[in-house]
Write an enzyme that holds these catalytic residues in place. Structure first.
Site, PDB file in Angstrom:
ATOM      1  N   PHE A   1      30.825  35.316  52.298  1.00 56.99           N
ATOM      2  CA  PHE A   1      30.116  34.384  53.168  1.00 56.99           C
ATOM      3  C   PHE A   1      30.228  33.005  52.539  1.00 56.99           C
ATOM      4  CE2 PHE A   1      26.642  31.785  54.687  1.00 56.99           C
ATOM      5  CZ  PHE A   1      26.791  31.942  56.055  1.00 56.99           C
TER       6      PHE A   1
ATOM      7  N   ASP B   1      32.421  29.761  44.464  1.00 53.08           N
ATOM      8  CA  ASP B   1      31.388  29.334  45.405  1.00 53.08           C
ATOM      9  C   ASP B   1      30.033  29.712  44.809  1.00 53.08           C
ATOM     10  OD1 ASP B   1      29.529  29.050  47.415  1.00 53.08           O
ATOM     11  OD2 ASP B   1      30.800  29.880  48.990  1.00 53.08           O
TER      12      ASP B   1
ATOM     13  N   LYS C   1      22.873  23.849  48.547  1.00 51.37           N
ATOM     14  CA  LYS C   1      21.540  24.427  48.665  1.00 51.37           C
ATOM     15  C   LYS C   1      20.546  23.851  47.659  1.00 51.37           C
ATOM     16  CE  LYS C   1      22.945  28.626  51.071  1.00 51.37           C
ATOM     17  NZ  LYS C   1      22.550  28.128  52.400  1.00 51.37           N
TER      18      LYS C   1
END
Length: 404
Positions: free
Chosen positions: A145, A230, A259
């Site tokens: 993801f 990531d 984030k």
């Protein structure tokens, strides 16, 4: 009349009436928050064990970060990258130092960071590695993801994220996560990068086999391929280290961050790499109006400084042991498996008991907010400011839900 409209059911219905249904949120309407706790419009408090998918690593309204935002709001919020501003250099320099890299490229969302990483890797492949024009490929993992842009869903194996959004962007090869042999076979002379999550969050906090990341690092070095990590969900203290790659002593060629970098206040993402990689970009080849804006930089610089103390990494490591131990004690009592590192856990519930969604709804009723994924799995990712008593409370509520 106004008070009646603030009741949770009415507020939920109103939101659903005027919003595209790209999310299926729990029926709670939050109106205020502080630390690890949120309060809904009816005054009920909940322990936040999702933390905005790790965007709230430092909790809701961390005073240092709120102060930085307030101070910057009174001075300057946006210039665009057409000009420099007085917060930009500090942010880039301090984040680069935290990452151990030469350069930083600020953007806004995590998906933008991933798109930036893909573009940089391709350009590096053509200009530095010598891959023929238009032939670059990037190897990715099943269950990944990395976002939901058109390019990113092209290499997703999640049918919900991918179906009916074609035609898809070519140039990606998908291999099983954790399978070093399959990765080795997928790399050829036109491969420019391997793009991986050190821990797959959306998939259910899946930790790769011991030695996998180390093997990926060795393979990428040997084959002259960029290793792109990531760390948008796994990084910035979540797993007990600054970056999840550190659990195997691995340093990728490129970090993708987001984030938590925005401190739960503003969207901030970044790509960090050395000059021989990120230096391939020239003016006009990539950009963003809001990327690296003054408000974002002011907040994110304070985030980097909080991380530089090591306090939050230590908290996550120590409290994570307590969380993981408590949850493992529920295996065989409704849980089939527990995975995770630090303050990040994936819980597989016996599907005969309930779905992940049902579990999250029952936890919500007991004052704990979590998120389901892939059927009978739920994820816990509380803010790193959570304390021992709150962790024990969360585990106790999970136990109570499983017990029925």
């Amino acid at each position: 009349m106004i008070e009646d409209m603030l009741r949770t059911p009415a507020a939920v219905q109103d939101a659903e009436r005027h919003t595209a249904h790209n999310y299926h949120p729990l029926p709670v309407v939050i109106s205020s928050a502080e630390g690890a706790w949120v309060t809904d419009v009816d005054g009920k408090r909940y322990l936040d064990c999702l933390a905005g998918y790790s965007a709230l690593n430092f909790g809701h309204r961390h005073p240092t970060l709120i102060a930085a935002a307030h101070a910057q709001l009174d001075k300057l919020t946006l210039t665009s990258r057409a000009f420099l501003h007085d917060q930009f250099a500090d942010f880039c320099r301090e984040l680069a130092a935290l990452c151990g890299k030469d350069l930083v490229l600020p953007m806004n969302t995590g998906a933008e960071a991933v798109e930036t990483g893909i573009k940089v890797a391709r350009k590096w492949g053509y200009q530095v590695k010598g891959v023929p024009a238009g032939q670059a490929n990037i190897v990715v993992a099943e269950g990944n993801f990395h976002g939901r842009t058109t390019t990113i869903v092209s290499f997703s194996t999640d049918s919900d994220a991918r179906a009916d959004f074609g035609p898809y962007t070519p140039g990606f090869r998908i291999v099983p996560y954790g399978d070093l042999a399959a990765l080795t076979e997928a790399i050829d002379e036109h491969t420019v990068a391997v793009l991986l999550e050190p821990i797959q969050g959306e998939q259910g906090v899946v930790v790769p086999p011991e030695g996998y990341l180390h093997g990926v690092r060795l393979l990428c070095t040997e084959r002259n391929v960029l290793f792109i990590a990531d760390e948008i969900q796994s990084g910035l203290g979540r797993t007990g280290t600054t970056f999840a790659c550190e659990h195997e002593g691995v340093v990728p060629d490129m970090y993708l961050l987001g984030k938590a970098l925005g401190g739960g206040i503003v969207p901030v993402s970044a790509v960090a790499a050395d000059t021989d990689v990120l230096g391939v970009l020239q003016p006009g080849q990539h950009g963003s109006t809001f990327g690296g804006n003054p408000l974002a930089c002011a907040v994110a610089t304070e985030v980097v400084r909080l991380l530089a103390t090591g306090e939050f990494q230590r908290r996550s490591a120590a409290l994570g042991e307590r969380l993981q131990a408590g949850l493992r004690g529920l295996i065989g009592k409704g849980l089939v498996a527990v995975r995770g590192r630090g303050l990040w856990a994936g819980l597989d519930i016996d599907p005969a008991l309930m779905s992940g969604r049902e579990a999250c709804e029952r936890l919500m009723e007991r004052g704990v907010l979590a998120k389901d994924t892939h059927g009978s799995t739920i994820r816990l990712a509380p803010p790193l400011v959570i304390n021992e008593e709150e962790i024990d409370h969360a585990v106790a509520q999970v136990a109570a839900v499983l017990a029925g």
